[in-house]
Design a protein around this motif. Structure first.
Motif, PDB file in Angstrom:
ATOM      1  N   PHE A 245      54.680  30.120  35.832  1.00  0.00           N
ATOM      2  CA  PHE A 245      56.023  30.624  36.121  1.00  0.00           C
ATOM      3  C   PHE A 245      56.826  29.625  36.947  1.00  0.00           C
ATOM      4  CE2 PHE A 245      58.980  32.696  39.011  1.00  0.00           C
ATOM      5  CZ  PHE A 245      59.856  33.252  38.094  1.00  0.00           C
ATOM      6  N   ASP A 246      56.257  29.161  38.062  1.00  0.00           N
ATOM      7  CA  ASP A 246      57.021  28.278  38.953  1.00  0.00           C
ATOM      8  C   ASP A 246      57.454  26.998  38.244  1.00  0.00           C
ATOM      9  OD1 ASP A 246      56.869  30.076  40.986  1.00  0.00           O
ATOM     10  OD2 ASP A 246      55.198  29.088  42.022  1.00  0.00           O
ATOM     11  N   LEU A 247      56.521  26.417  37.479  1.00  0.00           N
ATOM     12  CA  LEU A 247      56.841  25.158  36.809  1.00  0.00           C
ATOM     13  C   LEU A 247      57.888  25.359  35.717  1.00  0.00           C
ATOM     14  CD1 LEU A 247      53.230  23.709  36.599  1.00  0.00           C
ATOM     15  CD2 LEU A 247      55.126  22.777  37.935  1.00  0.00           C
ATOM     16  N   ALA A 248      57.703  26.412  34.924  1.00  0.00           N
ATOM     17  CA  ALA A 248      58.656  26.655  33.833  1.00  0.00           C
ATOM     18  C   ALA A 248      60.026  27.005  34.412  1.00  0.00           C
ATOM     19  CB  ALA A 248      58.147  27.783  32.934  1.00  0.00           C
ATOM     20  N   HIS A 249      60.012  27.749  35.515  1.00  0.00           N
ATOM     21  CA  HIS A 249      61.276  28.140  36.131  1.00  0.00           C
ATOM     22  C   HIS A 249      62.038  26.918  36.625  1.00  0.00           C
ATOM     23  CE1 HIS A 249      64.068  30.131  38.914  1.00  0.00           C
ATOM     24  NE2 HIS A 249      63.908  31.196  38.116  1.00  0.00           N
ATOM     25  N   GLU A 250      61.333  26.021  37.272  1.00  0.00           N
ATOM     26  CA  GLU A 250      62.011  24.816  37.774  1.00  0.00           C
ATOM     27  C   GLU A 250      62.560  23.987  36.615  1.00  0.00           C
ATOM     28  OE1 GLU A 250      59.740  22.384  40.439  1.00  0.00           O
ATOM     29  OE2 GLU A 250      61.419  20.963  40.703  1.00  0.00           O
ATOM     30  N   ALA A 251      61.742  23.855  35.561  1.00  0.00           N
ATOM     31  CA  ALA A 251      62.176  23.042  34.417  1.00  0.00           C
ATOM     32  C   ALA A 251      63.422  23.637  33.768  1.00  0.00           C
ATOM     33  CB  ALA A 251      61.044  22.923  33.406  1.00  0.00           C
TER      34      ALA A 251
ATOM     35  N   VAL B  43      55.336  26.239  27.095  1.00  0.00           N
ATOM     36  CA  VAL B  43      54.313  26.642  28.066  1.00  0.00           C
ATOM     37  C   VAL B  43      53.074  27.093  27.310  1.00  0.00           C
ATOM     38  CG1 VAL B  43      53.830  28.048  30.103  1.00  0.00           C
ATOM     39  CG2 VAL B  43      56.191  27.606  29.425  1.00  0.00           C
ATOM     40  N   GLU B  44      51.922  26.658  27.781  1.00  0.00           N
ATOM     41  CA  GLU B  44      50.686  27.156  27.179  1.00  0.00           C
ATOM     42  C   GLU B  44      50.568  28.667  27.412  1.00  0.00           C
ATOM     43  OE1 GLU B  44      48.468  26.506  25.084  1.00  0.00           O
ATOM     44  OE2 GLU B  44      49.457  24.598  24.666  1.00  0.00           O
ATOM     45  N   LYS B  45      49.772  29.315  26.527  1.00  0.00           N
ATOM     46  CA  LYS B  45      49.640  30.761  26.614  1.00  0.00           C
ATOM     47  C   LYS B  45      48.635  31.122  27.692  1.00  0.00           C
ATOM     48  CE  LYS B  45      46.019  29.523  24.285  1.00  0.00           C
ATOM     49  NZ  LYS B  45      45.896  28.117  24.092  1.00  0.00           N
ATOM     50  N   PRO B  46      48.695  32.253  28.348  1.00  0.00           N
ATOM     51  CA  PRO B  46      49.832  33.167  28.283  1.00  0.00           C
ATOM     52  C   PRO B  46      51.019  32.629  29.061  1.00  0.00           C
ATOM     53  CG  PRO B  46      48.165  33.989  29.809  1.00  0.00           C
ATOM     54  CD  PRO B  46      47.610  32.739  29.214  1.00  0.00           C
ATOM     55  N   LEU B  47      52.191  33.090  28.670  1.00  0.00           N
ATOM     56  CA  LEU B  47      53.436  32.551  29.221  1.00  0.00           C
ATOM     57  C   LEU B  47      53.479  32.634  30.745  1.00  0.00           C
ATOM     58  CD1 LEU B  47      56.323  31.504  28.944  1.00  0.00           C
ATOM     59  CD2 LEU B  47      57.068  33.805  28.332  1.00  0.00           C
ATOM     60  N   ALA B  48      53.028  33.789  31.289  1.00  0.00           N
ATOM     61  CA  ALA B  48      53.018  33.957  32.748  1.00  0.00           C
ATOM     62  C   ALA B  48      51.953  34.980  33.092  1.00  0.00           C
ATOM     63  CB  ALA B  48      54.390  34.397  33.237  1.00  0.00           C
ATOM     64  N   HIS B  49      51.696  35.152  34.383  1.00  0.00           N
ATOM     65  CA  HIS B  49      50.613  36.059  34.777  1.00  0.00           C
ATOM     66  C   HIS B  49      51.071  37.503  34.926  1.00  0.00           C
ATOM     67  CE1 HIS B  49      52.447  34.364  38.345  1.00  0.00           C
ATOM     68  NE2 HIS B  49      51.941  35.315  39.077  1.00  0.00           N
ATOM     69  N   THR B  50      52.371  37.764  34.830  1.00  0.00           N
ATOM     70  CA  THR B  50      52.865  39.144  34.764  1.00  0.00           C
ATOM     71  C   THR B  50      54.003  39.181  33.753  1.00  0.00           C
ATOM     72  OG1 THR B  50      54.674  39.006  36.371  1.00  0.00           O
ATOM     73  CG2 THR B  50      52.446  39.388  37.258  1.00  0.00           C
ATOM     74  N   SER B  51      54.249  40.368  33.223  1.00  0.00           N
ATOM     75  CA  SER B  51      55.311  40.481  32.232  1.00  0.00           C
ATOM     76  C   SER B  51      56.685  40.359  32.887  1.00  0.00           C
ATOM     77  CB  SER B  51      55.188  41.796  31.470  1.00  0.00           C
ATOM     78  OG  SER B  51      55.390  42.886  32.336  1.00  0.00           O
ATOM     79  N   ALA B  52      56.781  40.763  34.133  1.00  0.00           N
ATOM     80  CA  ALA B  52      58.065  40.640  34.828  1.00  0.00           C
ATOM     81  C   ALA B  52      58.447  39.165  34.956  1.00  0.00           C
ATOM     82  CB  ALA B  52      57.992  41.313  36.205  1.00  0.00           C
TER      83      ALA B  52
ATOM     84  N   GLN C 257      59.433  37.799  31.629  1.00  0.00           N
ATOM     85  CA  GLN C 257      60.780  38.205  31.232  1.00  0.00           C
ATOM     86  C   GLN C 257      61.840  37.395  31.977  1.00  0.00           C
ATOM     87  OE1 GLN C 257      61.294  40.225  28.639  1.00  0.00           O
ATOM     88  NE2 GLN C 257      63.421  39.574  28.847  1.00  0.00           N
ATOM     89  N   GLN C 258      61.558  37.078  33.242  1.00  0.00           N
ATOM     90  CA  GLN C 258      62.497  36.258  34.019  1.00  0.00           C
ATOM     91  C   GLN C 258      62.722  34.909  33.348  1.00  0.00           C
ATOM     92  OE1 GLN C 258      60.917  36.933  38.325  1.00  0.00           O
ATOM     93  NE2 GLN C 258      62.658  35.537  38.524  1.00  0.00           N
ATOM     94  N   LEU C 259      61.630  34.327  32.861  1.00  0.00           N
ATOM     95  CA  LEU C 259      61.754  33.037  32.179  1.00  0.00           C
ATOM     96  C   LEU C 259      62.579  33.175  30.902  1.00  0.00           C
ATOM     97  CD1 LEU C 259      58.107  31.612  32.512  1.00  0.00           C
ATOM     98  CD2 LEU C 259      60.119  31.040  33.894  1.00  0.00           C
ATOM     99  N   VAL C 260      62.312  34.263  30.152  1.00  0.00           N
ATOM    100  CA  VAL C 260      63.072  34.497  28.920  1.00  0.00           C
ATOM    101  C   VAL C 260      64.561  34.584  29.226  1.00  0.00           C
ATOM    102  CG1 VAL C 260      63.485  36.158  27.060  1.00  0.00           C
ATOM    103  CG2 VAL C 260      61.129  35.621  27.768  1.00  0.00           C
ATOM    104  N   ASP C 261      64.883  35.355  30.273  1.00  0.00           N
ATOM    105  CA  ASP C 261      66.293  35.541  30.632  1.00  0.00           C
ATOM    106  C   ASP C 261      66.940  34.231  31.074  1.00  0.00           C
ATOM    107  OD1 ASP C 261      65.898  38.191  30.048  1.00  0.00           O
ATOM    108  OD2 ASP C 261      65.618  38.807  32.136  1.00  0.00           O
ATOM    109  N   LEU C 262      66.195  33.468  31.879  1.00  0.00           N
ATOM    110  CA  LEU C 262      66.734  32.208  32.377  1.00  0.00           C
ATOM    111  C   LEU C 262      67.001  31.230  31.223  1.00  0.00           C
ATOM    112  CD1 LEU C 262      67.496  30.307  34.681  1.00  0.00           C
ATOM    113  CD2 LEU C 262      65.068  29.780  34.994  1.00  0.00           C
ATOM    114  N   ALA C 263      66.066  31.168  30.290  1.00  0.00           N
ATOM    115  CA  ALA C 263      66.244  30.262  29.149  1.00  0.00           C
ATOM    116  C   ALA C 263      67.473  30.662  28.346  1.00  0.00           C
ATOM    117  CB  ALA C 263      64.997  30.290  28.263  1.00  0.00           C
ATOM    118  N   LYS C 264      67.638  31.966  28.162  1.00  0.00           N
ATOM    119  CA  LYS C 264      68.786  32.474  27.410  1.00  0.00           C
ATOM    120  C   LYS C 264      70.086  32.083  28.111  1.00  0.00           C
ATOM    121  CE  LYS C 264      69.427  36.676  24.745  1.00  0.00           C
ATOM    122  NZ  LYS C 264      68.983  38.092  24.666  1.00  0.00           N
ATOM    123  N   ARG C 265      70.090  32.333  29.420  1.00  0.00           N
ATOM    124  CA  ARG C 265      71.286  32.044  30.204  1.00  0.00           C
ATOM    125  C   ARG C 265      71.646  30.559  30.113  1.00  0.00           C
ATOM    126  NH1 ARG C 265      69.435  35.078  34.382  1.00  0.00           N
ATOM    127  NH2 ARG C 265      68.850  33.242  35.586  1.00  0.00           N
TER     128      ARG C 265
END
Lengths: 339, 339, 339, 339
Positions: free
Chosen positions: D75-81, D90-99, D102-110
């Motif tokens: 999460f931290d690395l993908a978020h910074e990128a 990102v290798e699977k699983p995307l993050a260690h929680t679904s929340a 989802q934050q990463l999904v939203d950020l990428a969209k934005r």
């Protein structure tokens, strides 16, 4: 520590480069090939290795060479290396005729150099395990062996299926049995290319009475790497396509009881456990190359010595020359079954 | 409706009794055996069947007989039955020599009677399917066939492994190819009993160019019933030990492109789907017996006719007589590999 | 010697008839079925057996009965037999509810009669061998078990896949572990027939900590009869579809070394030989029926006693009643993955 | 052309390095890891790649990054990128929680960036082929799916067997079905390490009615990678351990005929051919990385998008939280079966 050079960077050479780089027993210092891009690729991957387009410049850099070139060139290259006082490892088969192979053996002996043939299977854990089983006597006396080494492709350009595939089975046979066949013959067909057999069968007779059959093919839909060793006490199936159970030892047999007073013979079948022994996962190619270095240093005789490799060539030659051609006709015509 | 008698109630006879009782095409009225307890067992199981300790009394009750006695008695029994005007079904092999087999063929022809050999595999769904595939041309031209029929036991008392097991593969081969081999040889060893081979290998050369190899053994730890048919367009593996996928059709091949201007030949490998066709589960033995009855009634020639069975015996005889014995010695001594 | 009668000659009954006739331990004297042609067939095949269309006439002829009728009739028939003082063998499952099963157990106890359930797998060589391996401790402590019993068909008319197939696995589990699960649940689907599951999964929790999973299906393209028993010292795979190697014992495991001073835990993998023990080929059904006779005579408790059979029914009932139905909803909607 | 950097050179990173170097679609310019010897090894192997011990220096060199670090850092690395405007794989699983996912999904969209999860199986030929079979309708409606992914080892340090192995099966399931489960539960045991399950089972209920079971284990003696997809018209077994026949399509089914006037239902079994289609041998990892580059360039949505990866995490979370723990007791004590 020995400086080693590698001659021939085609299909197989890069595998030798990898283990020459991996082992701590020698310094991998030089490689040679006629194609510049092959040299470049290897020297980039292994920075300490110098590339040579001409052999003439390489000799002074090395104490020993590994040769992985087309079969027809084995003799000349190995001969030059031995003449220059280098220890020599040659990929199998050692040479394209037994006379040439024997010349190399004699030259190496004369010059007190190690000559080794790259019969890699002799260093693979399952083949070694079967050898141990045979030597220890747990299999009893051997009755017969049957080999199948078939798949679709890969066709070789310079040799037929016999010299390409059967060379493996013959080397395994000679290693396991510790004897060479007194007689042998082959039977085959050139299906795709004129005059180059792509399917063949071999029969061999050994002095101890053991017989062996080898089936080899570049034209089989399924891949088979199967060997059956039938002893009087136990039987072994070695299937190299199995990922985990390459060897199965069957505690099975048939005992014959001679006729008693009433004249009826008795056969008793014995069926016991099947054991698939755990085999280490040492890499055959690395073990082989390290044995080459060690023998070069100590003067010991490697398992797949030049003499051994020469015997393999002799068997290949024997079954090639003594092939079954069916020149004679059948006693009488067979009518009526063509429908 | 024909009245049928069964001669020989040993190992195989009861299976014939079962299908003779099962079919609606004939009346199973008589059976004969020298051992009273065998007669009793069969007549109890099939109340409409009369048991005979002596053949002499049986003949007038039957129009046709099925013979399932030891091989050495086939000729005499079949000859008597044909002489008395009975249609004859004989278990394989038809006779113990090809001359005797031919005598039966000639006698049946002269007396206008049906003579059929019990090559049951010719009536089994997978064997029939492969025949159809060959005939339809979808396999292309055939390159070679390889058979393995090996297991531990059962030893036969009167014949060696070749006459016991290879008789199946040879019958399948002749049926599939519709031609008989011009040449053949065998190689084997008598491991358990003196003078009776329990492992053997056969090579056959057919007029069309096709070659075949057969491996048979009573001394193998694993059971194999495997046949590979390599055609130029498709390849088939028929494995009779598989419960569900007895046949696999491989859409695979190698194409050869002759050298172009730069002199390099090209081989192209083709790899397509693998299909395992659904095969009906008709019972071969029942199909076979019903074909025997039908041919006896109509005068048609059965698939495994006497002539066909005679050809099978001829091939068995050929590879037995023309066996590879390695009388000559190897060109030069092979020293040094015994370790 | 006991006189035994057989009730129910449908799909399974004839198999019991065969072993009742085969054993020397009892006299097979009577059989009963509502369909006359079934009676006729069995009495013809076994001349000493009398057929009864009505049970009322049969009771006085017999000391014990074997019941192979539809499950819903097990209770009434067994109850009547026990009430009349007969020893009773009932096909599995013992009854359609655990309360009914317990009633039979109590009645048998009160009347000092043998009540046995036909859990045949408990008498098959591979299942017995795994039991011995567990009991001897060579597997170490058990971690978990996983069962797959799937194929295409055969659908039962009166029960779902759970009562038809899982009854086998549950009986094997209870026998191997010697304990009954404290909890269990099932999950399934009725795909072909409404309200009758043809695929199901079971989870069981045992007091010792062992967990088990069972997969059963009438809708699988491949037949599987596979069980994995994972112990801390050794692991066993029992595959009943294998003709020769039904059991494989793997000398494998993982050892956990607690963190040392540097805080890193260590896992060590152990990989040893695989052994497939030779298993006798005794027939489970015959062994089972002979145990029934012997226990009836001696008063000993059979392996698959009424009590054992009652426990099996209790587990079937538990996982049926406590099935996972997913009434609650998922925490949040899962959007976007349908594409 | 995009400049791509690789973060994390541990177990999996070098595989990504290989395909990043191999593809012509992007320039592999940078890699980052905390361990200097890892950096050195990769930069030596790929001369054009610059190594970074600190990410801060790397960002300006790259347009996109691939992240192959421990799950907890995803999460931290993908978020910074993403925050810095980089496309992220990102290798699977995307993050260690679904929340977090989802934050990463939203950020990428934005930020209008590509976010992709490394569910490599979605790019492997057999998985794609099964997807095509489902979509085309040739399987009919799906009844159920059953997955087994078991072997001995390899234990992961930061996650249990569910997040390590089931992540593959769940991704395949969501891809094949195109829907996400409404309910799910899991059941497992921590055998070797306290509090970390090494064997687990999962049940899933899908909106369409399809159910699925997944078995995963680090403690199985045999390796299994087996999936069964049972449709009403055809069934598929996908076995990833098979070298050549990874997929088998069975033309099999059961048809239900409702009761006629006599009240008996009818089930008809259909058995046809088995086809093992030839699958291309494209490399999944290369296909995947090339899709990442292409989507980054064009803005298209990758097959294993961030949203898809987020759904996978949601299912993992659901079955983890909603695990079956058997808190309640069994209705009555089960006595007597412990022997």
């Amino acid at each position: 520590m020995f400086n080693v050079g590698l001659i021939g960077l085609g299909y197989w050479g890069p595998n030798l480069a990898r283990v020459l780089n991996q082992t701590q027993r020698c310094k991998f210092v030089a490689c040679a090939d006629l194609q510049p891009q092959r040299l470049e690729k290897i020297t980039r991957q292994y920075p300490g290795v110098q590339g040579f387009a001409s052999l003439a410049d390489m000799w002074e850099k090395v104490d020993a060479v590994a040769i992985a070139t087309p079969i027809s060139t084995h003799f000349d290259l190995a001969h030059e290396a031995l003449s220059r006082g280098k220890h020599v490892f040659v990929e199998k088969p050692l040479a394209h005729t037994s006379a040439k192979a024997q010349q190399l053996v004699d030259l190496a002996k004369r010059n007190k150099l190690t000559l080794m043939t790259g019969h890699t299977f002799l260093y693979s854990p399952p083949v070694i395990r079967v050898k141990e089983l045979i030597q220890s006597g747990v299999l009893g006396d051997l009755n017969y062996l049957s080999f199948s080494r078939v798949n679709l492709g890969l066709y070789q350009k310079d040799v037929d299926v016999l010299w390409d595939l059967a060379v493996h089975d013959i080397s395994i046979l000679l290693y396991w049995l510790g004897e060479t066949p007194t007689h042998g013959t082959s039977f085959g067909r050139a299906c795709v290319q004129r005059d180059k057999n792509d399917v063949a069968f071999i029969w061999l007779q050994f002095p101890s009475g053991v017989i062996a059959s080898i089936e080899i093919s570049w034209l089989s839909p399924q891949k088979m790497r199967r060997t059956c060793v039938a002893g009087t006490q136990r039987m072994v199936v070695y299937d190299d396509t199995e990922p985990n159970e390459k060897i199965k030892i069957y505690d099975r047999g048939v005992e014959f009881t001679a006729p008693q007073n009433f004249g009826e013979f008795q056969l008793t079948y014995r069926t016991g456990d099947i054991v698939s022994p755990h085999l280490g996962n040492s890499e055959p190619l690395l073990t082989e190359i390290e044995q080459f270095i060690e023998c070069s240093e100590t003067g010991a005789t490697p398992r797949s010595s030049g003499e051994f490799g020469s015997n393999v060539v002799r068997v290949l030659e024997m079954v090639t020359e003594n092939r079954t051609l069916f020149k004679g006709a059948m006693p009488e015509a067979l009518a009526g079954s063509r429908r």
